[in-house]
Design a protein around this motif. Structure first.
Motif, PDB file in Angstrom:
ATOM      1  N   GLU A 145       0.195   8.422  -5.083  1.00 44.50           N
ATOM      2  CA  GLU A 145      -1.061   9.092  -5.179  1.00 44.50           C
ATOM      3  C   GLU A 145      -0.795  10.598  -4.475  1.00 44.50           C
ATOM      4  O   GLU A 145      -1.301  11.484  -5.070  1.00 44.50           O
ATOM      5  N   VAL A 146      -0.009  10.723  -3.574  1.00 44.55           N
ATOM      6  CA  VAL A 146       0.122  12.063  -2.934  1.00 44.55           C
ATOM      7  C   VAL A 146       0.824  12.928  -3.825  1.00 44.55           C
ATOM      8  O   VAL A 146       0.708  14.187  -4.045  1.00 44.55           O
ATOM      9  N   TRP A 164       1.063  18.462   4.346  1.00 38.00           N
ATOM     10  CA  TRP A 164       1.035  17.886   5.389  1.00 38.00           C
ATOM     11  C   TRP A 164       1.415  18.797   6.628  1.00 38.00           C
ATOM     12  O   TRP A 164       2.117  19.608   6.240  1.00 38.00           O
ATOM     13  N   ALA A 185       0.617  -1.262  -0.095  1.00 35.94           N
ATOM     14  CA  ALA A 185       0.044   0.145  -0.015  1.00 35.94           C
ATOM     15  C   ALA A 185       0.911   1.398  -0.083  1.00 35.94           C
ATOM     16  O   ALA A 185       0.545   2.200  -0.602  1.00 35.94           O
ATOM     17  N   VAL A 186       2.138   1.355   0.627  1.00 35.16           N
ATOM     18  CA  VAL A 186       2.904   2.611   0.599  1.00 35.16           C
ATOM     19  C   VAL A 186       3.269   2.768  -0.766  1.00 35.16           C
ATOM     20  O   VAL A 186       3.009   4.253  -1.054  1.00 35.16           O
ATOM     21  N   THR A 187       3.776   2.319  -1.777  1.00 34.99           N
ATOM     22  CA  THR A 187       4.102   2.684  -2.934  1.00 34.99           C
ATOM     23  C   THR A 187       2.953   3.280  -3.508  1.00 34.99           C
ATOM     24  O   THR A 187       2.934   4.242  -4.295  1.00 34.99           O
ATOM     25  N   ALA A 188       1.830   2.778  -3.512  1.00 36.53           N
ATOM     26  CA  ALA A 188       0.435   3.368  -4.114  1.00 36.53           C
ATOM     27  C   ALA A 188       0.362   4.749  -3.677  1.00 36.53           C
ATOM     28  O   ALA A 188      -0.254   5.738  -4.091  1.00 36.53           O
ATOM     29  N   GLN A 189       0.087   4.726  -2.333  1.00 41.76           N
ATOM     30  CA  GLN A 189      -0.161   5.800  -1.517  1.00 41.76           C
ATOM     31  C   GLN A 189       0.828   7.090  -1.754  1.00 41.76           C
ATOM     32  O   GLN A 189       0.404   7.961  -1.907  1.00 41.76           O
ATOM     33  N   LEU A 190       1.842   6.728  -1.868  1.00 39.95           N
ATOM     34  CA  LEU A 190       3.009   7.830  -1.988  1.00 39.95           C
ATOM     35  C   LEU A 190       2.925   8.306  -3.306  1.00 39.95           C
ATOM     36  O   LEU A 190       2.887   9.376  -3.785  1.00 39.95           O
ATOM     37  N   CYS A 241       3.173   4.878 -10.912  1.00 40.34           N
ATOM     38  CA  CYS A 241       3.730   3.952  -9.832  1.00 40.34           C
ATOM     39  C   CYS A 241       3.661   2.329 -10.467  1.00 40.34           C
ATOM     40  O   CYS A 241       2.853   2.091 -11.128  1.00 40.34           O
ATOM     41  N   TYR A 247      -3.382  14.611   6.345  1.00 36.33           N
ATOM     42  CA  TYR A 247      -3.135  14.875   4.938  1.00 36.33           C
ATOM     43  C   TYR A 247      -4.261  15.791   4.324  1.00 36.33           C
ATOM     44  O   TYR A 247      -5.362  15.653   4.695  1.00 36.33           O
TER      45      TYR A 247
END
Length: 119
Positions: free
Chosen positions: A10-11, A100, A3-8, A16, A116
């Motif tokens: 997206e932000v 942030w 999940a971290v890769t996709a969330q980063l 990705c 966020y």
């Protein structure tokens, strides 16, 4: 996919790719070709740079430091660079960090919370 890769991605608003086994950056550094293992072969992606990728074990061969390299590193000066020193315009510097907000600051191990704010 983690999940971290996709969330980063997206932000940051970047493309990705996850579970990468092979990667290569084109000559003009405008895109990256990444491949991951699938049943019966490799799945290949072409992504524009900048991009967020997560690697799978086995992507690279580790480089082990030599004694000469370790001794030379002790003598190197560590430079403290700010975003302005890198030539980034002010609008680019604050585009992600302004979303942030630090809610609490304390010693390591203390609880930390960040919120966020979507663009």
């Amino acid at each position: 996919m983690g999940a971290v890769t996709a969330q980063l991605a997206e932000v940051l608003g970047w493309p990705c790719a996850a579970w990468i086994m092979e990667e290569s950056v084109d000559a003009d550094a405008k895109s990256i070709r990444a491949a991951r293992q699938m049943e019966g072969g490799l799945e290949v992606f072409d992504l524009p740079l900048p991009a967020v990728i997560s690697a799978q074990k086995g992507l690279n061969e580790p480089r082990y430091p030599t004694l000469k390299g370790i001794m030379g590193a002790k003598k190197k000066e560590i430079k403290d660079l700010k975003a302005g020193d890198l030539g980034l315009p002010p609008s680019r510097r604050s585009s992600v960090s302004s979303r942030w907000r630090r809610c609490h600051h304390g010693r390591p191990g203390a609880s930390f919370q960040a919120t966020y704010r979507p663009p």
